[in-house]
Design an enzyme around this catalytic site. Structure first.
Site, mmCIF file in Angstrom:
data_model
loop_
_atom_site.group_PDB
_atom_site.id
_atom_site.type_symbol
_atom_site.label_atom_id
_atom_site.label_comp_id
_atom_site.label_asym_id
_atom_site.label_seq_id
_atom_site.Cartn_x
_atom_site.Cartn_y
_atom_site.Cartn_z
ATOM 1 N N GLU A 1 6.014 -10.660 -3.326
ATOM 2 C CA GLU A 1 5.678 -11.268 -2.036
ATOM 3 C C GLU A 1 5.094 -10.228 -1.103
ATOM 4 O OE1 GLU A 1 6.470 -12.131 2.214
ATOM 5 O OE2 GLU A 1 7.533 -10.645 0.981
ATOM 6 N N SER A 2 4.089 -10.617 -0.326
ATOM 7 C CA SER A 2 3.442 -9.751 0.663
ATOM 8 C C SER A 2 2.864 -8.520 -0.036
ATOM 9 C CB SER A 2 4.433 -9.391 1.774
ATOM 10 O OG SER A 2 3.770 -8.806 2.878
ATOM 11 N N ALA A 3 3.358 -7.324 0.268
ATOM 12 C CA ALA A 3 2.878 -6.140 -0.440
ATOM 13 C C ALA A 3 3.130 -6.259 -1.937
ATOM 14 C CB ALA A 3 3.548 -4.890 0.112
ATOM 15 N N MET B 1 3.024 -14.373 -3.948
ATOM 16 C CA MET B 1 3.403 -15.014 -2.688
ATOM 17 C C MET B 1 2.824 -14.223 -1.520
ATOM 18 S SD MET B 1 7.395 -15.435 -3.836
ATOM 19 C CE MET B 1 7.970 -16.169 -2.294
ATOM 20 N N HIS C 1 5.563 -15.643 7.956
ATOM 21 C CA HIS C 1 5.445 -14.704 6.843
ATOM 22 C C HIS C 1 6.811 -14.152 6.426
ATOM 23 C CE1 HIS C 1 3.425 -11.772 4.294
ATOM 24 N NE2 HIS C 1 4.233 -10.850 4.773
#
Length: 507
Positions: free
Chosen positions: A195-197, A223, A401
């Site tokens: 997720e994210s990074a 994600m 987020h």
């Protein structure tokens, strides 16, 4: 206590409700100094989680007590792995091999760890293994962060290892390939989740080495993939390195000085406007920024299946209350090379940054950051993998987020509360990891009920059909109006133009 013999040492594990959890596996060591490739360590597990990697500063809007704990506990020697293995996998290793989930955490490439909030069940693989009825193995791990993990530029290319954090991640996938069979895992059924990074990292592995080297996973869950666009590696990226070296007291002295510096100097230097941090073109492993590599055909073509997702509001948390049209223009100017004035001007027009409009500054900023950092990465990977991908929007309470992480790692026993929506949500992802299809094992005996989730619709459509929208009351299929073709086509064209303008397409 269970003790397993790997080829490089003994590994001890504790057990919880039939799941063996081996923590602080010292998979990687840094014997030759900073900004070099790690290697397997031969030390044995001691049962603790091990220290997290040294983080950068808190991201605006994401301050959290767990990050403060990470800052206090962090060490350079941090490359550890946790394996959550169902007892049946160890008892029946000669029989069926289990699918493997490898989790890559987020945190803007500057924060996070494999056990950042383990007390709350976040990144605790016990719950996922139990929810999978013992039919999957879960791996979590640390990778280097901030300046120690993601410095790049020509000096790093010549004297060190750019994108060290990405190399750490690759080493873990290599460890899974080489050793997971000893834990009852199937190295040919590895799912990369992030997720994210973490999601941006997975995309970077897909385009690494111009797409000709197996990333060592067959399935992926991506994600809210976060990626910047540091195109100018000889200019702005190298200037970023020089500025960091100067703050650390090593101006003009190259990487040798930084390797010899006290770690406190490097930490202090990284806290002072380090700038863009994350996967960066280095001319070797990463040829270009992600969107350009996708456009150039530099991607691995042999993934079996993907789940791609974003939340309802990706950009909002990154827009300050004091943001102005001028500061949003500053965001573009700081992220593009100085020579990219035409591209910046085009985007200023597109997002109405040159003059006030009926749209609020916050709404404009949220849309800009969403498109630039998150959702156009989704459109780009779907350009190549739409026929093998499932698309999701996570929308409960207009989710921002990172909030979908709580649903993915939901642990009813640890939280002492039942959230049926989260249980159904998890079942899609675990079904995908086990079978390659989120529908096969989804929970059908739950309220709100899960629904059939088809693959994403026509990639050439302005809005992507068959997007599974997760809302407070359950699940529905929608046309996704946040991953727009016209918007992402513009971004990809401009990134290609700026890359070509800088002379990098032929490098």
């Amino acid at each position: 206590m269970f003790v397993q013999l790997l080829t490089y040492g003994l590994v001890a594990a504790s057990t919880l409700q039939g799941v063996f959890a081996s923590t602080k596996l010292p998979i990687l060591d840094l014997p030759y100094g900073r900004w070099r490739a790690a290697k397997y360590d031969e030390a044995a597990d001691d049962g603790s989680y091990g220290p997290p990697c040294i983080p950068g500063p808190d991201a605006p809007g994401f301050e959290d007590p767990s990050y403060k704990r990470q800052q206090k506990a962090a060490r350079e020697d941090c490359l550890f792995l946790d394996a959550y293995v169902p007892g049946n996998a160890l008892r029946n290793r000669g029989h069926r091999k289990l699918p493997v989930i490898v989790w890559v955490y987020g945190g803007g490439y500057s924060l996070g760890s494999k056990d950042l909030a383990i007390e709350e069940g976040i990144y605790d693989g016990n719950s996922l293994v139990q929810r999978a009825a013992g039919n999957a193995i879960v791996i979590t791990f640390n990778y280097r962060l901030s300046a120690l993990g993601w410095l790049a530029g020509t000096t790093m290319e010549n004297e060190g290892l750019p994108n060290a954090g990405l190399h750490d991640q690759r080493a873990v996938f290599e460890w899974v390939r080489d050793y997971v069979h000893l834990l009852g895992g199937d190295r040919d059924k590895v799912s990369a989740w992030g997720e994210s990074a973490g999601g941006g990292s997975i995309l970077s592995h897909i385009t690494a080495n111009q797409g000709i080297v197996d990333p060592l996973f067959k399935r992926a869950v991506v994600m809210s993939p976060g990626l910047d666009f540091p195109i100018d590696r000889k200019g702005s990226v190298e200037n970023q390195f020089k500025a960091f070296a100067s703050r650390a007291g090593c101006a003009g002295q190259g990487l040798a000085c930084l390797r010899a510096a006290n770690i406190s100097q490097l930490i202090e230097a990284s806290y002072k406007d380090l700038g863009q941090i994350g996967p960066t073109p280095d001319g070797r492993v990463l040829k270009h920024v992600f969107s350009v590599d996708i456009a150039q055909g530099n991607y691995w073509r042999h993934l079996d299946s993907l789940i791609i997702s974003h939340v309802y509001d990706e950009g909002g948390p990154f827009v300050g209350n004091d943001s102005t049209l001028e500061s949003l223009s500053g965001f573009l100017k700081s992220n593009f090379p100085t020579y990219a004035t035409e591209a910046v001007s085009t985007l200023e027009d597109y997002y109405h940054l040159k003059a006030p409009s009926n749209e609020s500054v916050r709404a404009i900023g949220s849309r800009l950051i969403r498109d630039a950092i998150f959702t156009c990465n989704i459109r780009d990977i779907l350009r190549k993998y739409s026929k093998k991908s499932y698309l999701m929007q996570y929308s409960p309470k207009e989710a921002t987020h990172g909030q979908d992480v709580f649903a993915l790692w939901y642990s009813p026993k640890l939280w002492n509360v039942s959230i049926p929506l989260f249980s159904g949500y998890q079942s899609y992802f675990l079904s995908h990891a086990i079978t390659g299809d989120p529908n096969t094992l989804r929970d059908r005996d739950i309220s709100p009920p899960t629904i059939a989730w088809p693959k994403v619709g026509d990639i050439n459509a302005e809005k992507l059909e068959n997007t599974l929208d997760v809302v407070d009351t359950g699940y529905k299929l929608i046309s996704d109006n946040q991953v727009l073709k016209s918007t992402c086509d513009l971004w990809q064209k401009l990134l290609l133009d700026v890359t070509k303008q800088g002379g990098y397409l032929d490098i």
